[in-house]
Design a protein around this motif. Structure first.
Motif, short mmCIF file in Angstrom:
data_model
loop_
_atom_site.label_atom_id
_atom_site.label_comp_id
_atom_site.label_asym_id
_atom_site.label_seq_id
_atom_site.Cartn_x
_atom_site.Cartn_y
_atom_site.Cartn_z
N CYS A 76 0.74 -1.34 0.09
CA CYS A 76 0.03 0.10 -0.08
C CYS A 76 0.69 1.11 0.06
N SER A 77 2.16 1.17 -0.28
CA SER A 77 2.95 2.18 -0.43
C SER A 77 4.11 2.29 -1.52
N LEU A 113 5.41 5.79 -11.66
CA LEU A 113 5.84 6.52 -10.54
C LEU A 113 6.64 5.53 -9.98
N LEU A 114 5.99 3.99 -10.22
CA LEU A 114 6.94 2.91 -9.43
C LEU A 114 8.16 2.78 -10.28
N PRO A 140 6.68 13.16 -10.61
CA PRO A 140 6.38 12.94 -9.00
C PRO A 140 6.41 14.04 -8.07
N THR A 141 6.96 15.10 -8.73
CA THR A 141 7.26 16.29 -7.66
C THR A 141 5.98 17.00 -7.49
N THR A 194 -1.18 8.48 -1.50
CA THR A 194 -0.44 8.92 -0.29
C THR A 194 1.03 9.13 -0.66
N TYR A 195 1.40 9.18 -1.73
CA TYR A 195 2.80 9.22 -2.15
C TYR A 195 3.42 10.78 -2.02
N ARG A 196 4.55 10.77 -1.41
CA ARG A 196 5.22 12.47 -1.30
C ARG A 196 6.52 11.98 -1.82
N HIS A 197 7.03 12.96 -2.82
CA HIS A 197 8.31 13.05 -3.28
C HIS A 197 9.37 13.34 -2.27
#
Length: 266
Positions: A76-77, A113-114, A140-141, A194-197
């Motif tokens: 999940c991340s 992203l992955l 991604p930013t 929930t992704y954060r660069h």
């Protein structure tokens, strides 16, 4: 399906299971490593793998989908998913004659992203892929969506995904609500939402961005913003396709990929 996964029986280690080798590359040829869209399985690369010449290598990220990978729980991340995939690629180097300098990472949608985060882990392990090719995803930013998709009720989620991205050309026709397919999709969407660069420096890696002409889910400015995560000049390549180009236009995408890896202009 018109291709055969060579390492179906040889994936005996836990890490190796995160990466499936479809076929090996001939000497001097690149190995394309594909990262599918959210909720997808390695089968999503089938048409594109068939369209590519037999001389190039093909591998595909194989996230847990409720089967027997580790405990079967989809990550999940993005950190957990990229870590597992990077370890799977390392295991692939050790188990097969794969030239890490001729690795081409190709990601679409969530897979973009992955692929980006996997590229970071590889470079930190002194493995330098040849290039990263992405499509269907903002830089991604940039901030993620305001409304987390993974929290939506099943029917609303399905309707929202269709409205944003269109129908998946190779999607299974069987019901998915409440099953493993929905579980995998929600895990991928949660990872994305929930992704954060966190990387302070750009990658020293060429990045090519396919601008999918019929994909309204991402703007051209959001695609151009990928320039902020590479030290090298970004290439933006037009591609006549919608959000799922591997299934909709595999021959055209295969031709584009081959052109990008044979172009020695940079």
């Amino acid at each position: 399906m018109a291709y055969v996964v060579e390492n179906k029986q040889e994936s005996s280690t836990r890490h190796m299971q995160w990466m499936l080798r479809v076929r090996s590359a001939s000497q001097g040829q690149p190995t394309f490593v594909f990262f599918p869209h959210a909720g997808a399985t390695p089968l999503s690369v089938g048409r594109l793998a068939t369209a590519l010449p037999r001389s190039v290598g093909v591998a595909v990220a194989n996230l847990p989908r409720g089967g027997d990978l580790d405990d079967g729980t989809p990550p999940c991340s993005v950190d957990d998913a990229a870590r597992g995939i990077a370890l799977g690629l390392t295991a692939l180097f050790n188990a097969a004659a794969v030239d890490p300098d001729r690795l081409v990472l190709v990601g679409n949608s969530y897979g973009a992203l992955l692929a980006y985060e996997t590229a970071w882990r590889l470079t930190q392990a002194t493995v330098n892929p040849e290039r990263l090719i992405v499509s269907g995803f903002r830089s991604p930013t940039l901030p993620m969506a305001d409304t987390p998709l993974y929290r939506l009720p099943s029917l609303q989620l399905r309707a929202e995904l269709r409205a944003r991205f269109g129908a998946v050309a190779d999607a299974a026709s069987t019901p998915w609500e409440g099953g493993l397919a929905e579980q995998a999709l929600r895990a991928d969407l949660q990872a994305c939402d929930t992704y954060r660069h966190r990387h302070l420096e750009p990658l020293s890696l060429p990045i090519d961005v396919l601008h999918l002409s019929d994909d309204l889910s991402v703007s051209i400015d959001e695609l151009r913003a990928w320039a902020s995560v590479t030290r090298l000049p970004l290439r933006l390549i037009p591609q006549a396709a919608g959000h799922f180009p591997w299934a909709e236009h595999p021959d055209a995408v295969a031709q584009t990929l081959l052109q990008l890896v044979t172009d020695q202009s940079r």
